[in-house]
Design a protein around this motif. Structure first.
Motif, PDB file in Angstrom:
ATOM      1  N   VAL A 177       9.890   6.716   3.556  1.00  0.00           N
ATOM      2  CA  VAL A 177      10.021   7.549   2.818  1.00  0.00           C
ATOM      3  C   VAL A 177      10.739   7.270   1.749  1.00  0.00           C
ATOM      4  O   VAL A 177      11.008   6.082   1.033  1.00  0.00           O
ATOM      5  CB  VAL A 177      11.413   8.077   3.958  1.00  0.00           C
ATOM      6  N   GLU A 178      11.362   8.157   0.722  1.00  0.00           N
ATOM      7  CA  GLU A 178      12.283   7.921  -0.985  1.00  0.00           C
ATOM      8  C   GLU A 178      13.665   7.435   0.009  1.00  0.00           C
ATOM      9  O   GLU A 178      14.571   7.387   1.374  1.00  0.00           O
ATOM     10  CB  GLU A 178      12.724   9.384  -1.041  1.00  0.00           C
ATOM     11  N   GLY A 179      13.497   5.796  -0.708  1.00  0.00           N
ATOM     12  CA  GLY A 179      15.111   5.528  -0.268  1.00  0.00           C
ATOM     13  C   GLY A 179      15.576   4.459   0.730  1.00  0.00           C
ATOM     14  O   GLY A 179      13.350   3.554   0.606  1.00  0.00           O
ATOM     15  N   ASP A 180      16.182   3.733   1.129  1.00  0.00           N
ATOM     16  CA  ASP A 180      15.342   2.250   1.724  1.00  0.00           C
ATOM     17  C   ASP A 180      15.002   2.595   3.141  1.00  0.00           C
ATOM     18  O   ASP A 180      14.775   3.077   3.558  1.00  0.00           O
ATOM     19  CB  ASP A 180      16.477   1.836   2.304  1.00  0.00           C
ATOM     20  N   ASN A 181      13.852   1.036   3.144  1.00  0.00           N
ATOM     21  CA  ASN A 181      13.124   0.823   4.049  1.00  0.00           C
ATOM     22  C   ASN A 181      12.583  -0.131   3.955  1.00  0.00           C
ATOM     23  O   ASN A 181      12.644  -1.385   3.701  1.00  0.00           O
ATOM     24  CB  ASN A 181      11.456   1.950   4.021  1.00  0.00           C
ATOM     25  N   LEU A 196       5.867   8.787  -4.735  1.00  0.00           N
ATOM     26  CA  LEU A 196       6.863   8.369  -4.578  1.00  0.00           C
ATOM     27  C   LEU A 196       6.309   6.581  -4.975  1.00  0.00           C
ATOM     28  O   LEU A 196       5.025   6.377  -4.931  1.00  0.00           O
ATOM     29  CB  LEU A 196       6.825   7.667  -2.742  1.00  0.00           C
ATOM     30  N   ILE A 197       6.675   6.086  -5.499  1.00  0.00           N
ATOM     31  CA  ILE A 197       7.374   4.152  -6.033  1.00  0.00           C
ATOM     32  C   ILE A 197       7.495   3.729  -5.490  1.00  0.00           C
ATOM     33  O   ILE A 197       8.968   4.059  -5.039  1.00  0.00           O
ATOM     34  CB  ILE A 197       6.707   4.781  -7.534  1.00  0.00           C
ATOM     35  N   VAL A 198       7.359   2.649  -4.975  1.00  0.00           N
ATOM     36  CA  VAL A 198       8.261   1.293  -5.317  1.00  0.00           C
ATOM     37  C   VAL A 198       9.184   1.257  -6.291  1.00  0.00           C
ATOM     38  O   VAL A 198       8.988   0.934  -8.047  1.00  0.00           O
ATOM     39  CB  VAL A 198       6.981  -0.436  -4.861  1.00  0.00           C
ATOM     40  N   SER A 199      10.748   1.220  -5.716  1.00  0.00           N
ATOM     41  CA  SER A 199      11.546   1.285  -6.913  1.00  0.00           C
ATOM     42  C   SER A 199      12.052   0.113  -7.072  1.00  0.00           C
ATOM     43  O   SER A 199      12.039  -0.597  -8.053  1.00  0.00           O
ATOM     44  CB  SER A 199      12.749   1.950  -6.593  1.00  0.00           C
ATOM     45  N   SER A 200      12.120  -0.927  -6.054  1.00  0.00           N
ATOM     46  CA  SER A 200      12.642  -1.870  -5.660  1.00  0.00           C
ATOM     47  C   SER A 200      12.968  -2.978  -4.168  1.00  0.00           C
ATOM     48  O   SER A 200      12.043  -1.818  -3.232  1.00  0.00           O
ATOM     49  CB  SER A 200      14.188  -2.521  -6.607  1.00  0.00           C
ATOM     50  N   ALA A 201      12.596  -4.053  -4.419  1.00  0.00           N
ATOM     51  CA  ALA A 201      12.058  -4.899  -3.141  1.00  0.00           C
ATOM     52  C   ALA A 201      13.081  -6.105  -2.685  1.00  0.00           C
ATOM     53  O   ALA A 201      12.935  -7.195  -4.353  1.00  0.00           O
ATOM     54  CB  ALA A 201      10.557  -5.103  -3.113  1.00  0.00           C
ATOM     55  N   SER A 202      13.624  -6.244  -1.508  1.00  0.00           N
ATOM     56  CA  SER A 202      14.581  -6.994  -1.367  1.00  0.00           C
ATOM     57  C   SER A 202      13.991  -8.341  -1.683  1.00  0.00           C
ATOM     58  O   SER A 202      14.330  -9.683  -2.446  1.00  0.00           O
ATOM     59  CB  SER A 202      15.551  -7.102  -0.041  1.00  0.00           C
ATOM     60  N   THR A 203      12.351  -8.647  -1.802  1.00  0.00           N
ATOM     61  CA  THR A 203      11.492  -9.727  -2.392  1.00  0.00           C
ATOM     62  C   THR A 203      10.744  -9.742  -2.514  1.00  0.00           C
ATOM     63  O   THR A 203       9.821  -8.996  -1.945  1.00  0.00           O
ATOM     64  CB  THR A 203      11.705 -11.144  -1.473  1.00  0.00           C
ATOM     65  N   THR A 225       0.925  -1.001  -0.310  1.00  0.00           N
ATOM     66  CA  THR A 225       0.097   0.388   0.028  1.00  0.00           C
ATOM     67  C   THR A 225       0.894   1.117  -0.112  1.00  0.00           C
ATOM     68  O   THR A 225       2.084   1.249   0.918  1.00  0.00           O
ATOM     69  CB  THR A 225      -0.957  -0.446   1.077  1.00  0.00           C
ATOM     70  N   LEU A 226       1.061   1.929  -0.844  1.00  0.00           N
ATOM     71  CA  LEU A 226       1.777   3.279  -1.480  1.00  0.00           C
ATOM     72  C   LEU A 226       1.449   4.406  -0.491  1.00  0.00           C
ATOM     73  O   LEU A 226       0.355   5.124   0.063  1.00  0.00           O
ATOM     74  CB  LEU A 226       1.768   3.178  -2.667  1.00  0.00           C
ATOM     75  N   PRO A 227       2.315   4.976  -0.282  1.00  0.00           N
ATOM     76  CA  PRO A 227       1.924   6.334   1.061  1.00  0.00           C
ATOM     77  C   PRO A 227       2.272   7.492  -0.550  1.00  0.00           C
ATOM     78  O   PRO A 227       1.197   7.086  -1.829  1.00  0.00           O
ATOM     79  CB  PRO A 227       3.096   6.987   1.216  1.00  0.00           C
ATOM     80  N   ALA A 228       0.562   8.294   0.108  1.00  0.00           N
ATOM     81  CA  ALA A 228       0.010   9.534  -0.662  1.00  0.00           C
ATOM     82  C   ALA A 228       1.364  10.266  -1.712  1.00  0.00           C
ATOM     83  O   ALA A 228       2.664  10.277  -0.490  1.00  0.00           O
ATOM     84  CB  ALA A 228      -0.464  10.292   0.408  1.00  0.00           C
ATOM     85  N   VAL A 251      12.223  -2.569   1.075  1.00  0.00           N
ATOM     86  CA  VAL A 251      11.511  -1.461  -0.018  1.00  0.00           C
ATOM     87  C   VAL A 251      12.420  -0.087   0.108  1.00  0.00           C
ATOM     88  O   VAL A 251      12.915   0.443   1.029  1.00  0.00           O
ATOM     89  CB  VAL A 251       9.918  -1.201   0.618  1.00  0.00           C
ATOM     90  N   THR A 252      12.670  -0.254  -1.347  1.00  0.00           N
ATOM     91  CA  THR A 252      12.890   0.942  -1.643  1.00  0.00           C
ATOM     92  C   THR A 252      12.243   1.550  -3.163  1.00  0.00           C
ATOM     93  O   THR A 252      11.384   1.123  -4.019  1.00  0.00           O
ATOM     94  CB  THR A 252      14.055   0.886  -2.662  1.00  0.00           C
ATOM     95  N   LEU A 253      11.802   3.399  -2.118  1.00  0.00           N
ATOM     96  CA  LEU A 253      10.827   4.113  -2.342  1.00  0.00           C
ATOM     97  C   LEU A 253      11.256   5.111  -3.641  1.00  0.00           C
ATOM     98  O   LEU A 253      12.910   5.692  -3.276  1.00  0.00           O
ATOM     99  CB  LEU A 253      10.100   5.172  -1.602  1.00  0.00           C
ATOM    100  N   ASP A 254      10.856   6.189  -4.356  1.00  0.00           N
ATOM    101  CA  ASP A 254      11.940   6.469  -5.186  1.00  0.00           C
ATOM    102  C   ASP A 254      10.650   7.556  -6.257  1.00  0.00           C
ATOM    103  O   ASP A 254       9.197   7.152  -5.684  1.00  0.00           O
ATOM    104  CB  ASP A 254      12.305   6.095  -6.695  1.00  0.00           C
ATOM    105  N   ARG A 255      10.651   8.419  -6.615  1.00  0.00           N
ATOM    106  CA  ARG A 255       9.790   9.151  -7.675  1.00  0.00           C
ATOM    107  C   ARG A 255       9.691   9.140  -8.224  1.00  0.00           C
ATOM    108  O   ARG A 255       9.927   8.549  -9.121  1.00  0.00           O
ATOM    109  CB  ARG A 255      10.680  10.608  -7.454  1.00  0.00           C
ATOM    110  N   LYS A 256       7.768   8.929  -8.987  1.00  0.00           N
ATOM    111  CA  LYS A 256       7.468   8.759 -10.050  1.00  0.00           C
ATOM    112  C   LYS A 256       7.638   9.551 -11.359  1.00  0.00           C
ATOM    113  O   LYS A 256       7.059  10.742 -10.930  1.00  0.00           O
ATOM    114  CB  LYS A 256       5.669   7.838  -9.816  1.00  0.00           C
ATOM    115  N   ILE A 257       7.727   9.000 -12.408  1.00  0.00           N
ATOM    116  CA  ILE A 257       8.489   9.863 -13.036  1.00  0.00           C
ATOM    117  C   ILE A 257       7.153   9.516 -14.459  1.00  0.00           C
ATOM    118  O   ILE A 257       6.589   8.256 -14.479  1.00  0.00           O
ATOM    119  CB  ILE A 257       9.145  10.360 -13.121  1.00  0.00           C
ATOM    120  N   THR A 258       6.839  10.274 -15.544  1.00  0.00           N
ATOM    121  CA  THR A 258       6.192   9.484 -16.703  1.00  0.00           C
ATOM    122  C   THR A 258       7.146  10.536 -17.965  1.00  0.00           C
ATOM    123  O   THR A 258       7.460  11.306 -18.059  1.00  0.00           O
ATOM    124  CB  THR A 258       4.927  10.324 -16.951  1.00  0.00           C
ATOM    125  N   ARG A 259       7.608   9.812 -18.828  1.00  0.00           N
ATOM    126  CA  ARG A 259       8.033   9.988 -19.995  1.00  0.00           C
ATOM    127  C   ARG A 259       7.081   9.051 -21.428  1.00  0.00           C
ATOM    128  O   ARG A 259       6.528   8.063 -21.062  1.00  0.00           O
ATOM    129  CB  ARG A 259       9.489   9.969 -19.690  1.00  0.00           C
TER     130      ARG A 259
END
Length: 306
Positions: free
Chosen positions: A92-96, A55-62, A49-52, A123-131
């Motif tokens: 938060v942004e980065g590793d959690n 931010l978006i999940v960039s990677s997860a250890s599993t 469940t992502l925070p408001a 879980v690593t969170l990063d900024r969400k962008i669109t291209r």
């Protein structure tokens, strides 16, 4: 001698014991040990469940955890509905480091969770962008002999990609899995699916895309000797042959009949007897092109028709 007394009391005590033993045996026969609670490990997919915000999940250890559970054997047979969703509202942004509790696992009735393995996920969170990215379609194989790949166009030619900045920022185009062009002899359409295994990336439109594959002939150049065709014996020419340099599909040269498919002639209609210098008319099959002819001029002699 007085006969021994019959052990009536002992028998009365033995009979209930035998009945009890028979009952226990019968119960065990009807309720074998396999019906007792058993322990097992089940693998469960992990959702988030992502925070408001952006931010978006960039990677997860599993993306899965093993849950130690107990339950009746009939309940442990493929609990496909098991799931777990981790709340990232405070991430938060980065590793959690997110703890995984057995209480968070949703299991079918009759199964109890006791332990999660591993007990936490990074879980690593990063900024969400669109291209908007150009679609790139690679290929495998080669066309049939005598043919070449003229090009591959993607339809649509571009897509919109939304995902973690660390991933999407590094893309200059979005590739699909290779399309097979092995043995092709003509242009065609094929479906191409994106070579994208990141669950954090969203592609719009999602695909597959259409690969417009253009196949062309491999062109060859040949030099051939062709006789000059005249209308009758009363007309002669010098020279009587010409050397043509022509280009055309490599495969077509194999079946080309010089005498039947190529015509080198001079129009003698309305010409009176005499000597003339003329160019020859050259007829080639479709798909063939004349590069040069030698000689370009012929000395034509017209005699009286006799």
């Amino acid at each position: 001698m007085k006969p021994a007394a019959f052990p009536t009391r002992a028998i009365r005590l033995l009979i209930p014991a035998l009945i009890l033993a028979a009952g226990v045996f019968g119960y065990r026969a009807m309720h074998p040990a396999t019906d007792r609670d058993q322990e097992a490990l089940i693998r469960v997919a992990v959702g988030f469940t992502l925070p408001a915000g952006d931010l978006i999940v960039s990677s997860a250890s599993t993306r899965t955890v093993d849950i130690r559970v107990t339950g009746k054997p009939k309940h442990l047979e493929g609990p496909a509905s098991a799931s777990i969703t981790l709340n990232l509202d405070t991430a938060v942004e980065g590793d959690n480091r997110i703890a995984v509790s057995p209480d968070q696992v949703v299991l079918p009735p009759g199964i109890r969770a006791h332990e999660a393995i591993p007990p936490e996920i990074v879980v690593t969170l990063d900024r969400k962008i669109t291209r908007t990215l150009t679609v790139d379609i690679p290929f495998s194989g080669a066309p049939a002999k005598g043919y070449r790949l003229a090009g591959i166009l993607a339809l649509p030619p571009s897509v919109t990609v939304t995902g973690p900045a660390g991933l999407v920022d590094g893309l200059d185009r979005l590739r699909t899995k290779p399309v097979d062009i092995g043995g092709l002899t003509e242009s065609c359409k094929k479906e191409a699916v994106f070579d994208q295994d990141s669950p954090e990336t969203q592609i719009l439109p999602p695909g597959p895309v259409t690969a417009l594959i253009s196949i062309a002939d491999i062109m060859a150049v040949k030099i051939i000797d062709v006789p000059l065709t005249l209308p009758g014996p009363w007309a002669t020419a010098h020279p009587a042959r010409a050397t043509l340099e022509i280009s055309g599909p490599e495969n077509r040269f194999k079946s080309l009949d010089i005498n039947a498919d190529i015509r080198l002639s001079i129009d003698t209609e309305d010409l009176k007897p005499g000597v003339y210098v003329r160019r020859a008319a050259i007829r080639l099959p479709v798909d063939f092109t004349l590069i040069s002819v030698k000689p370009e001029l012929f000395t034509l002699t017209i005699n009286e028709k006799g």
